[in-house]
Design a protein around this motif. Structure first.
Motif, PDB file in Angstrom:
ATOM      1  N   GLY A  86       0.783  -1.232   0.000  1.00 35.86           N
ATOM      2  CA  GLY A  86       0.000   0.000   0.000  1.00 35.86           C
ATOM      3  C   GLY A  86       0.811   1.276   0.000  1.00 35.86           C
ATOM      4  N   LYS A 130      -4.848  -0.137  -4.973  1.00 42.41           N
ATOM      5  CA  LYS A 130      -5.563   1.143  -4.885  1.00 42.41           C
ATOM      6  C   LYS A 130      -7.071   0.962  -4.988  1.00 42.41           C
ATOM      7  CE  LYS A 130      -1.931   4.090  -6.755  1.00 42.41           C
ATOM      8  NZ  LYS A 130      -1.595   5.059  -7.819  1.00 42.41           N
ATOM      9  N   ARG A 163      -8.270   0.750   1.478  1.00 44.74           N
ATOM     10  CA  ARG A 163      -8.744   2.087   1.830  1.00 44.74           C
ATOM     11  C   ARG A 163      -7.618   3.111   1.712  1.00 44.74           C
ATOM     12  NH1 ARG A 163     -10.641   4.534   7.507  1.00 44.74           N
ATOM     13  NH2 ARG A 163      -8.721   3.519   8.129  1.00 44.74           N
ATOM     14  N   LYS A 164      -7.905   4.206   1.031  1.00 36.35           N
ATOM     15  CA  LYS A 164      -6.913   5.260   0.836  1.00 36.35           C
ATOM     16  C   LYS A 164      -6.812   6.108   2.105  1.00 36.35           C
ATOM     17  CE  LYS A 164      -5.784   9.099  -2.202  1.00 36.35           C
ATOM     18  NZ  LYS A 164      -6.194   9.854  -3.389  1.00 36.35           N
ATOM     19  N   ARG A 165      -5.599   6.379   2.506  1.00 39.26           N
ATOM     20  CA  ARG A 165      -5.342   7.221   3.677  1.00 39.26           C
ATOM     21  C   ARG A 165      -4.348   8.300   3.285  1.00 39.26           C
ATOM     22  NH1 ARG A 165      -6.334   5.020   8.706  1.00 39.26           N
ATOM     23  NH2 ARG A 165      -6.322   7.223   9.197  1.00 39.26           N
ATOM     24  N   SER A 166      -4.340   9.384   4.007  1.00 41.18           N
ATOM     25  CA  SER A 166      -3.337  10.429   3.788  1.00 41.18           C
ATOM     26  C   SER A 166      -2.967  11.035   5.131  1.00 41.18           C
ATOM     27  CB  SER A 166      -3.851  11.497   2.830  1.00 41.18           C
ATOM     28  OG  SER A 166      -4.928  12.186   3.403  1.00 41.18           O
ATOM     29  N   GLU A 178       0.301   9.892   0.700  1.00 41.48           N
ATOM     30  CA  GLU A 178      -0.842   9.008   0.511  1.00 41.48           C
ATOM     31  C   GLU A 178      -0.390   7.561   0.575  1.00 41.48           C
ATOM     32  OE1 GLU A 178      -2.533  10.022  -3.251  1.00 41.48           O
ATOM     33  OE2 GLU A 178      -3.723  11.644  -2.402  1.00 41.48           O
ATOM     34  N   TYR A 179      -1.232   6.743   1.181  1.00 40.20           N
ATOM     35  CA  TYR A 179      -0.970   5.313   1.251  1.00 40.20           C
ATOM     36  C   TYR A 179      -2.296   4.588   1.358  1.00 40.20           C
ATOM     37  CZ  TYR A 179      -1.634   6.015   6.282  1.00 40.20           C
ATOM     38  OH  TYR A 179      -2.144   6.349   7.511  1.00 40.20           O
ATOM     39  N   TRP A 180      -2.270   3.295   1.180  1.00 40.10           N
ATOM     40  CA  TRP A 180      -3.476   2.468   1.242  1.00 40.10           C
ATOM     41  C   TRP A 180      -3.296   1.412   2.310  1.00 40.10           C
ATOM     42  CZ3 TRP A 180      -1.693   5.006  -2.841  1.00 40.10           C
ATOM     43  CH2 TRP A 180      -2.606   5.699  -3.625  1.00 40.10           C
ATOM     44  N   GLN A 224     -17.062   1.622  -1.751  1.00 43.11           N
ATOM     45  CA  GLN A 224     -15.844   1.596  -2.569  1.00 43.11           C
ATOM     46  C   GLN A 224     -15.863   0.435  -3.552  1.00 43.11           C
ATOM     47  OE1 GLN A 224     -12.110   2.089  -0.515  1.00 43.11           O
ATOM     48  NE2 GLN A 224     -10.998   0.938  -2.063  1.00 43.11           N
TER      49      GLN A 224
END
Length: 151
Positions: A61, A74, A78-81, A112-114, A127
């Motif tokens: 991720g 991706k 879940r996308k996180r920042s 950004e990471y997942w 999603q």
């Protein structure tokens, strides 16, 4: 098993299953098996965790991990920042170098990471409804049969 889109009723069944304490939903995504289970992620906390072919590698991720990063993650994680600098650190830098010089340092930059953890079933379902090439294999411990074409 033929590839068929997931119906509205199946999405409702998926969301209901994922709201249970002991849940398991298995999808097929680009030839890989995605399994979603509720797991303990902290003291008194149970979240939905997404496994890719029965495994999790946290490096998948992170885009800056060139050897481990998987672009297909991706779509299913879940996308996180996160800000590179905390508000206190930003103030400290501005105080030390001045406002004009601090603007050149991009203090508002984010990384950004997942991650494979979803906090609720509704977020995961929202999603996953947008993901192409996603087919349902099983809900709970029962397999899903492909719908027969109408004659």
């Amino acid at each position: 098993m033929t590839k068929s889109p997931i119906t509205k009723e199946q999405w409702q069944q998926i969301e209901a299953e994922l709201k249970n304490l002991y849940c398991r939903v298995v999808f097929d995504y680009q030839g890989q098996e995605l399994s979603v289970q509720r797991m303990r992620t902290g003291e008194g906390r149970m979240d939905l965790v997404v496994y890719l072919d029965g495994q999790i590698n946290w490096g998948w991720g992170w885009p800056n991990q060139k050897d481990d990063f998987k672009p297909e993650i991706k779509a299913v994680w879940r996308k996180r920042s996160r800000s590179l600098y905390s508000p206190a650190r930003k103030k400290e830098i501005i105080k030390n170098v001045g406002k004009r010089a601090a603007k050149k340092l991009c203090l508002d930059a984010k990384m950004e990471y997942w991650e494979p953890i979803f906090t609720s079933a509704a977020v995961l379902v929202r999603q996953y409804k947008k993901v192409a090439d996603l087919t349902l294999k099983s809900i709970g411990h029962s397999t899903v049969e492909a719908a027969e074409p109408a004659a």
